[in-house]
Design an enzyme around this catalytic site. Structure first.
Site, PDB file in Angstrom:
ATOM      1  N   TYR A  29      45.425  39.008  38.354  1.00  0.00           N
ATOM      2  CA  TYR A  29      44.024  39.044  38.772  1.00  0.00           C
ATOM      3  C   TYR A  29      43.153  38.722  37.571  1.00  0.00           C
ATOM      4  CZ  TYR A  29      43.538  44.082  37.296  1.00  0.00           C
ATOM      5  OH  TYR A  29      43.487  45.276  36.614  1.00  0.00           O
ATOM      6  N   GLU A  93      45.646  32.702  38.600  1.00  0.00           N
ATOM      7  CA  GLU A  93      44.655  33.772  38.468  1.00  0.00           C
ATOM      8  C   GLU A  93      43.972  33.960  39.822  1.00  0.00           C
ATOM      9  OE1 GLU A  93      43.752  35.831  36.108  1.00  0.00           O
ATOM     10  OE2 GLU A  93      44.584  35.026  34.237  1.00  0.00           O
ATOM     11  N   ASP A 145      47.921  43.972  36.335  1.00  0.00           N
ATOM     12  CA  ASP A 145      47.566  43.031  37.401  1.00  0.00           C
ATOM     13  C   ASP A 145      48.782  42.302  37.984  1.00  0.00           C
ATOM     14  OD1 ASP A 145      47.446  41.831  34.704  1.00  0.00           O
ATOM     15  OD2 ASP A 145      46.857  39.985  35.702  1.00  0.00           O
TER      16      ASP A 145
END
Length: 226
Positions: A29, A93, A145
């Site tokens: 993330y 991402e 993440d």
């Protein structure tokens, strides 16, 4: 859905090491307040970070680095005996504020775009399912993440990565199972267990080897024949 991809090149990339296969897919993330801020940082030559793709919350996909080039997304990293994984991976991402700025579930449109993007990448590169990983899997001492709200189970149901079935009996020592799955083992056990839980047991991220976590560890290890 029809995947909408916008070319927004980043200068932050270089050549892959000669002869190194692309055999990993790493999901992150962004961990920034907005997608626009993340996109700007990934294209800032002074930041010296990048990814191959960025996926916005509305499902728009930005292509930043060609897949045949090395993007700078993983940092210090380890998985299944390999280190410095930028050279052998594709990095995605996914826009989300992250744990620092108000972590929240990933919208359905965004997850659908991530799934379609991953399927395309897996069709172009020989990436085994166990090598579809979280940033927190490959850098468990530094990263969380994409975190416990990320729908790994849904991705696996559509052919992206692994998700174990239910009903496996606990078996084996947690450290041995974690090592067999691919984690680096020179870190505290509770930290490694929490990283595993974020990916494969998100309903309980506490770093404890309870019966449910041991069963999930054994199930994932069995899936890969470990």
């Amino acid at each position: 859905m029809t995947l909408s991809i916008r070319d927004t090149p980043s200068p932050n990339h270089d050549g892959r090491p000669p002869g190194t296969p692309v055999d990993m897919l790493v999901l992150h993330y962004t961990g920034m307040r907005t997608g626009a801020a993340a996109l700007a940082r990934l294209r800032d030559p002074e930041a010296r970070v990048s990814s191959h793709y960025l996926v916005e919350e509305d499902g728009t996909v930005f292509r930043l680095v060609p897949e045949d080039r090395r993007a700078w997304h993983a940092g210090l990293s380890h998985w299944r005996g390999a280190e410095g994984l930028n050279g052998r991976s594709i990095g995605i991402e996914i826009v989300n504020p992250g744990h620092e700025w108000g972590y929240r579930p990933f919208p359905a449109l965004q997850m659908a775009a991530v799934c379609d993007l991953c399927l395309g990448i897996l069709g172009r590169h020989p990436i085994p399912a166990i090598n579809v990983v979280a940033h927190s899997d490959i850098a468990p001492d530094r990263k969380q993440d994409p975190g416990e709200f990320f729908d790994w189970q849904g991705l696996a149901a559509n052919g992206v990565g692994l998700w174990p079935g239910e009903g496996a009996a606990p078996g084996g020592e947690p450290a041995a199972l974690l090592a067999a799955i691919g984690y680096r083992m020179d870190l505290p056990l509770d930290l490694l267990l929490a990283a595993f839980q974020r990916h494969w047991r998100p309903e309980r991220v506490d770093g404890l080897a309870d019966a449910g976590t041991l069963a999930r560890l054994a199930a994932v290890a069995a899936l890969i024949g470990a």
